[in-house]
Design a protein around this motif. Sequence first.
Motif, PDB file in Angstrom:
ATOM      1  N   PRO A 163       6.235  -2.603  45.278  1.00  0.00           N
ATOM      2  CA  PRO A 163       6.592  -1.507  44.368  1.00  0.00           C
ATOM      3  C   PRO A 163       7.956  -1.756  43.725  1.00  0.00           C
ATOM      4  O   PRO A 163       8.851  -2.331  44.332  1.00  0.00           O
ATOM      5  CB  PRO A 163       6.625  -0.285  45.290  1.00  0.00           C
ATOM      6  N   LYS A 164       8.090  -1.326  42.476  1.00  0.00           N
ATOM      7  CA  LYS A 164       9.339  -1.427  41.717  1.00  0.00           C
ATOM      8  C   LYS A 164       9.867  -2.865  41.641  1.00  0.00           C
ATOM      9  O   LYS A 164      11.072  -3.109  41.654  1.00  0.00           O
ATOM     10  CB  LYS A 164      10.409  -0.506  42.304  1.00  0.00           C
ATOM     11  N   SER A 165       8.959  -3.827  41.569  1.00  0.00           N
ATOM     12  CA  SER A 165       9.367  -5.228  41.480  1.00  0.00           C
ATOM     13  C   SER A 165       9.113  -5.753  40.076  1.00  0.00           C
ATOM     14  O   SER A 165       8.669  -5.023  39.181  1.00  0.00           O
ATOM     15  CB  SER A 165       8.589  -6.064  42.501  1.00  0.00           C
ATOM     16  N   LEU A 166       9.417  -7.031  39.877  1.00  0.00           N
ATOM     17  CA  LEU A 166       9.267  -7.677  38.574  1.00  0.00           C
ATOM     18  C   LEU A 166       7.956  -8.446  38.530  1.00  0.00           C
ATOM     19  O   LEU A 166       7.640  -9.202  39.463  1.00  0.00           O
ATOM     20  CB  LEU A 166      10.433  -8.644  38.338  1.00  0.00           C
ATOM     21  N   LEU A 167       7.179  -8.255  37.476  1.00  0.00           N
ATOM     22  CA  LEU A 167       5.953  -9.015  37.251  1.00  0.00           C
ATOM     23  C   LEU A 167       6.160  -9.907  36.035  1.00  0.00           C
ATOM     24  O   LEU A 167       6.599  -9.430  34.980  1.00  0.00           O
ATOM     25  CB  LEU A 167       4.771  -8.076  36.996  1.00  0.00           C
ATOM     26  N   ILE A 168       5.863 -11.191  36.170  1.00  0.00           N
ATOM     27  CA  ILE A 168       6.064 -12.153  35.093  1.00  0.00           C
ATOM     28  C   ILE A 168       4.709 -12.569  34.540  1.00  0.00           C
ATOM     29  O   ILE A 168       3.850 -13.085  35.275  1.00  0.00           O
ATOM     30  CB  ILE A 168       6.840 -13.388  35.589  1.00  0.00           C
ATOM     31  N   ASP A 169       4.521 -12.338  33.258  1.00  0.00           N
ATOM     32  CA  ASP A 169       3.290 -12.720  32.572  1.00  0.00           C
ATOM     33  C   ASP A 169       3.394 -14.178  32.156  1.00  0.00           C
ATOM     34  O   ASP A 169       4.008 -14.508  31.136  1.00  0.00           O
ATOM     35  CB  ASP A 169       3.084 -11.803  31.358  1.00  0.00           C
ATOM     36  N   GLY A 170       2.790 -15.052  32.939  1.00  0.00           N
ATOM     37  CA  GLY A 170       2.723 -16.472  32.633  1.00  0.00           C
ATOM     38  C   GLY A 170       1.294 -16.903  32.380  1.00  0.00           C
ATOM     39  O   GLY A 170       0.901 -18.017  32.743  1.00  0.00           O
ATOM     40  N   LEU A 171       0.504 -16.030  31.767  1.00  0.00           N
ATOM     41  CA  LEU A 171      -0.929 -16.278  31.599  1.00  0.00           C
ATOM     42  C   LEU A 171      -1.234 -17.175  30.411  1.00  0.00           C
ATOM     43  O   LEU A 171      -1.905 -18.198  30.547  1.00  0.00           O
ATOM     44  CB  LEU A 171      -1.675 -14.939  31.449  1.00  0.00           C
ATOM     45  N   LEU A 172      -0.758 -16.790  29.232  1.00  0.00           N
ATOM     46  CA  LEU A 172      -1.101 -17.511  28.008  1.00  0.00           C
ATOM     47  C   LEU A 172       0.135 -17.737  27.150  1.00  0.00           C
ATOM     48  O   LEU A 172       1.040 -16.892  27.119  1.00  0.00           O
ATOM     49  CB  LEU A 172      -2.125 -16.724  27.189  1.00  0.00           C
ATOM     50  N   GLY A 173       0.136 -18.848  26.424  1.00  0.00           N
ATOM     51  CA  GLY A 173       1.218 -19.146  25.501  1.00  0.00           C
ATOM     52  C   GLY A 173       0.776 -18.977  24.070  1.00  0.00           C
ATOM     53  O   GLY A 173      -0.218 -18.302  23.772  1.00  0.00           O
ATOM     54  N   ILE A 174       1.484 -19.632  23.143  1.00  0.00           N
ATOM     55  CA  ILE A 174       1.212 -19.448  21.722  1.00  0.00           C
ATOM     56  C   ILE A 174      -0.073 -20.127  21.273  1.00  0.00           C
ATOM     57  O   ILE A 174      -0.556 -19.867  20.166  1.00  0.00           O
ATOM     58  CB  ILE A 174       2.388 -19.951  20.859  1.00  0.00           C
ATOM     59  N   GLY A 175      -0.664 -20.965  22.114  1.00  0.00           N
ATOM     60  CA  GLY A 175      -1.900 -21.634  21.723  1.00  0.00           C
ATOM     61  C   GLY A 175      -3.129 -20.766  21.833  1.00  0.00           C
ATOM     62  O   GLY A 175      -4.199 -21.141  21.353  1.00  0.00           O
ATOM     63  N   ALA A 176      -3.003 -19.610  22.469  1.00  0.00           N
ATOM     64  CA  ALA A 176      -4.166 -18.755  22.701  1.00  0.00           C
ATOM     65  C   ALA A 176      -4.404 -17.819  21.528  1.00  0.00           C
ATOM     66  O   ALA A 176      -3.469 -17.394  20.848  1.00  0.00           O
ATOM     67  CB  ALA A 176      -3.966 -17.948  23.972  1.00  0.00           C
ATOM     68  N   ALA A 190       7.168 -10.623  29.794  1.00  0.00           N
ATOM     69  CA  ALA A 190       6.266 -11.595  29.177  1.00  0.00           C
ATOM     70  C   ALA A 190       7.067 -12.806  28.741  1.00  0.00           C
ATOM     71  O   ALA A 190       8.165 -12.672  28.195  1.00  0.00           O
ATOM     72  CB  ALA A 190       5.551 -10.981  27.978  1.00  0.00           C
ATOM     73  N   LEU A 191       6.516 -13.992  28.995  1.00  0.00           N
ATOM     74  CA  LEU A 191       7.177 -15.228  28.585  1.00  0.00           C
ATOM     75  C   LEU A 191       6.619 -15.681  27.239  1.00  0.00           C
ATOM     76  O   LEU A 191       5.424 -15.931  27.097  1.00  0.00           O
ATOM     77  CB  LEU A 191       6.982 -16.320  29.634  1.00  0.00           C
ATOM     78  N   ASP A 192       7.459 -15.751  26.253  1.00  0.00           N
ATOM     79  CA  ASP A 192       7.178 -16.169  24.886  1.00  0.00           C
ATOM     80  C   ASP A 192       6.430 -15.097  24.098  1.00  0.00           C
ATOM     81  O   ASP A 192       6.940 -14.579  23.121  1.00  0.00           O
ATOM     82  CB  ASP A 192       6.445 -17.503  24.841  1.00  0.00           C
ATOM     83  N   ILE A 193       5.206 -14.770  24.500  1.00  0.00           N
ATOM     84  CA  ILE A 193       4.480 -13.660  23.892  1.00  0.00           C
ATOM     85  C   ILE A 193       3.689 -12.963  24.998  1.00  0.00           C
ATOM     86  O   ILE A 193       3.281 -13.609  25.973  1.00  0.00           O
ATOM     87  CB  ILE A 193       3.519 -14.105  22.766  1.00  0.00           C
ATOM     88  N   PRO A 194       3.467 -11.659  24.898  1.00  0.00           N
ATOM     89  CA  PRO A 194       2.602 -11.000  25.886  1.00  0.00           C
ATOM     90  C   PRO A 194       1.176 -11.525  25.745  1.00  0.00           C
ATOM     91  O   PRO A 194       0.650 -11.646  24.630  1.00  0.00           O
ATOM     92  CB  PRO A 194       2.683  -9.516  25.516  1.00  0.00           C
ATOM     93  N   SER A 195       0.539 -11.844  26.831  1.00  0.00           N
ATOM     94  CA  SER A 195      -0.825 -12.366  26.777  1.00  0.00           C
ATOM     95  C   SER A 195      -1.756 -11.323  26.170  1.00  0.00           C
ATOM     96  O   SER A 195      -1.772 -10.170  26.579  1.00  0.00           O
ATOM     97  CB  SER A 195      -1.301 -12.729  28.190  1.00  0.00           C
TER      98      SER A 195
END
Length: 493
Positions: free
Chosen positions: A110-123, A151-156
């Motif tokens: 709870p109350k932690s950080l979630l990092i979206d590393g699912l998709l980059g700009i190629g998707a 989100a890293l670079d763009i949100p998936s």
Amino acid sequence: MQSVSCQSMRAIEDRAFAVHSTAEALMDEAGYKIAQKILHYYPQLQHATAYLGKGHNAGDAIVVLQHLQQAGWTVNLQTPLRLNDFAPLTQKKINALGSEYLQNQQPPAPKSLLIDGLLGIGASGPLRDPITTLAKSINHHRNKLDCTVIALDIPSGVNGDTGEIAKNAVLADHTITIGYPKIGILKSNTVQHVGALSLVTLPELQPQNAELAHHPHLICEHTLTRKRRDFDTHKGQTGRVAIWAGSMGMLGAAELSATAALRAGAGLVTVFIEPSLYPILASMLPPEIMLRPCTSPLKILEERFDAIAIGPGIGSPSEDISNQLIEVVRQTSVPTVLDADMLNLIANQQALPELTHHCILTPHPGEMRRLLPNATRLSREETVKQFLELVPVTLLYKGARTLIAQTNSPLFINSTGSPAMATAGQGDVLTGLIAGLCAQKYDQLEASKIAVWLAGEAAQIALASGSETIETLTAGSILQHLHFAFSQLPRTT
């Protein structure tokens, strides 16, 4: 910072690889700088879970986890993929972190950080499993566990070129984009999915002019500077600001605007107020601010000021005062910030044609609808374009992503801010900041960009410090944390 298409971003990366850079070197550099952004804005969270797709976006997330772990954070992974499913470089980064994290995945705290590393700009296109399931999990834990999503670079699920939102796209609280902002994430319709925006620059990535043409610019600390003062600078050289603000029941607006102008660095700040309100406002203002009882706004024209601000909290002035305020705008040649009730006055008197290039307007959507009624049928970007075709002013169209432009200038889009700023007085602070910077001879466009970035950054710093929450942040909090925001900007002579 100018934005680029995803195709241009890939071309920029390919040129870097052809000359001297490697994908791993750029990944390591980006991951380190992203981690530093996270530590700057979210030092209190201390627990991070990275959601991984197959590609290099997941590799970036792993490098981020390594640096957070070194800073004392607990780290965790979420992915149904096996090690061999990942791109080779991402496999290498997982092994460096520890492949046991793949076998020992834990639910986010709870109350932690979630990092979206699912998709980059190629998707592009709709999300497909397992990405859909992972994106839904991110959004679920954001809502149910009060987690913060990066989100890293763009949100998936957000198209980096068009801004189109796929079903189940990740809802990020903060997007940290790499190299250059992507056109799609600057579009107003993506705000709910992108959140706050930060840029991680990589010097190895150098665009060609054609790749930057005609795209919006992101306002960020990499493109802003504050002036360095000579050691023998005195207050007469840092500008005089005149403010016509406040009325019975709304004197706080005058206090906030004047204090913001002072905190922006103006040498002398003078508030003009109706004589009957003088004793009340005098007890509210900081001692450094001058207060002038005055029955006529035209008095402002009799003295030398370097910038003027009109509007915060003035209510509905008499017809005589209203006409005199319009006359001040018409006659003065110094930068003049028009906000709040002054914008309503201009709309009511149909005085828009009276405005010239020295005017800086700061409407929120409601005020914009009164100034430009057909704004209800336009996008925010179209509204700015059409407004500037009517009047040659500097325009700040306030909102979750404030837009700034002048006639024939690019569109500038602010990166900072928080929904915690949805409180009274924020516009009064912004008005004072712009006037204070203009008084120091920043040009109107630059003063506007710096002011809006500073206000948003101060809000984010206040939240990061733990001294404020989304619910408790006030306009006064912005003023209290303004010096930390200023310190992020480099000085120039």
